[in-house]
Design an enzyme around this catalytic site. Structure first.
Site, mmCIF file in Angstrom:
data_model
loop_
_atom_site.group_PDB
_atom_site.id
_atom_site.type_symbol
_atom_site.label_atom_id
_atom_site.label_comp_id
_atom_site.label_asym_id
_atom_site.label_seq_id
_atom_site.Cartn_x
_atom_site.Cartn_y
_atom_site.Cartn_z
ATOM 1 N N HIS A 171 0.454 -1.559 0.188
ATOM 2 C CA HIS A 171 0.342 -0.161 0.194
ATOM 3 C C HIS A 171 1.371 1.460 -0.063
ATOM 4 C CE1 HIS A 171 -3.605 -2.822 0.622
ATOM 5 N NE2 HIS A 171 -2.914 -3.348 2.059
ATOM 6 N N HIS A 191 -7.136 -4.693 -1.023
ATOM 7 C CA HIS A 191 -6.292 -5.893 -1.645
ATOM 8 C C HIS A 191 -7.188 -6.670 -2.526
ATOM 9 C CE1 HIS A 191 -6.266 -5.054 2.857
ATOM 10 N NE2 HIS A 191 -4.763 -5.281 3.160
#
Length: 330
Positions: free
Chosen positions: A55, A217
């Site tokens: 991320h 995700h």
């Protein structure tokens, strides 16, 4: 799969070596996979966050003066362990306690809870704040309740400013909780992402479809819809977020983050339409941030976060910050 890596197994270790080489103002504990700020923190509350890698720049890119004191890096899309979090707390606690900032994913929440217990055994006072701001769905993959996404960055920045001013652990926690409760987010994906260890896209998304409300995700969103112009996508994101919380009558901080595979020119196309949609609803944007800040590896798409602010929140947002991915005022 085409990626600039040495091997799927060494991605995180190699990336942390790169962080250490690029940023001498940081200390990287390679054994525990913790990125630590070298900024002075004697006698003040320390902020720790972390989560699965993939991320970036969340979270290691936000370690530095005025923001996080340490970030724990798990494997790609995998929570860091309690031992990593304890190592971070031991490294940055200076007697005023630590605040754990946790995205609402089951593994992260459980491991940070265990870390807090371990820290207490070591005599380290700690508190935790959980960010659960994604309006798209409830109880998605890896999550009980709403997912934690873009508001995490806003909590880290604003609570970091409060800590830098010398506020107590209880006061810094209160600031963080206020921000977490007043932020809302939702994202859209044009493509899947590819986890190096898997070697192929996480899900199939036809070229003529979008995933509205996707998770960072690659978790499923609200629905799949036909590919649409940017202004239609912007309107849907704004509608979903503003239907969940009233953003009128107060200044708003707006974050539009790419998900890793979207050119900046497209993000600005989106932000122009988001700004128009917010203005039409009477929402006043006082501060904005556009770019790749909370990503999902190589996923094409974006996520919008709105924070209902006030003068104090804006003051703390504007306070100096010096990290590798966010810096101003110094």
């Amino acid at each position: 799969m085409k990626k600039l890596i040495n091997s799927a197994e060494s991605v995180l270790a190699d990336a942390l070596r790169g962080v250490a080489a690029a940023h001498p103002e940081l200390t990287v504990d390679h054994e525990n996979r913790v990125v630590i700020s070298n900024a002075a923190r004697e006698g003040r509350v320390a902020l720790i966050s972390g989560g699965g890698s993939g991320h970036e720049p969340l979270h290691s890119g936000f370690v530095g003066a005025g923001m996080l004191d340490a970030a724990c890096a798990g494997e790609v899309f995998t929570s860091p362990t309690p031992d990593q979090m304890l190592a971070a707390a031991q490294a940055v606690d200076s007697g005023a306690g630590v605040l754990f900032i946790v995205k609402n994913y089951t593994g992260d929440v459980l491991n940070f809870e265990m870390a807090a217990e371990l820290a207490a055994d070591e005599g380290i006072a700690s508190e935790s704040v959980i960010v659960a701001d994604d309006v798209a769905v409830k109880d998605s993959t890896w999550t009980a309740g709403r997912r934690g996404v873009g508001t995490t960055l806003l909590v880290e920045k604003i609570a970091g400013a409060a800590a830098a001013e010398g506020k107590s652990l209880a006061e810094v926690k209160a600031v963080a909780e206020h921000v977490a409760s007043h932020g809302r987010s939702m994202g859209v994906a044009l493509t899947s992402c590819t986890v190096p260890a898997v070697g192929h896209p996480s899900f199939d998304l036809p070229d003529d479809e979008l995933e509205m409300g996707v998770g960072i995700h690659g978790e499923p969103g609200r629905t799949r819809v036909p590919l649409a112009p940017a202004h239609d996508i912007a309107a849907e994101l704004v509608e979903a977020i503003t239907a969940d919380l009233d953003f009128t009558g107060a200044p708003v901080i707006a974050l539009l983050t790419g998900l890793g595979g979207t050119p900046l020119i497209e993000l600005y196309v989106m932000y122009a339409d988001i700004a128009d949609a917010l203005a039409a609803k009477g929402v006043t944007v006082a501060r904005s941030l556009v770019g790749d800040y909370v990503t999902s590896l190589d996923m094409a798409g974006c996520s919008l976060t709105l924070l209902r602010a006030d003068d104090e929140v804006l003051r703390l947002w504007d306070a100096p910050v010096e990290t590798s991915a966010l810096r101003w005022g110094r």
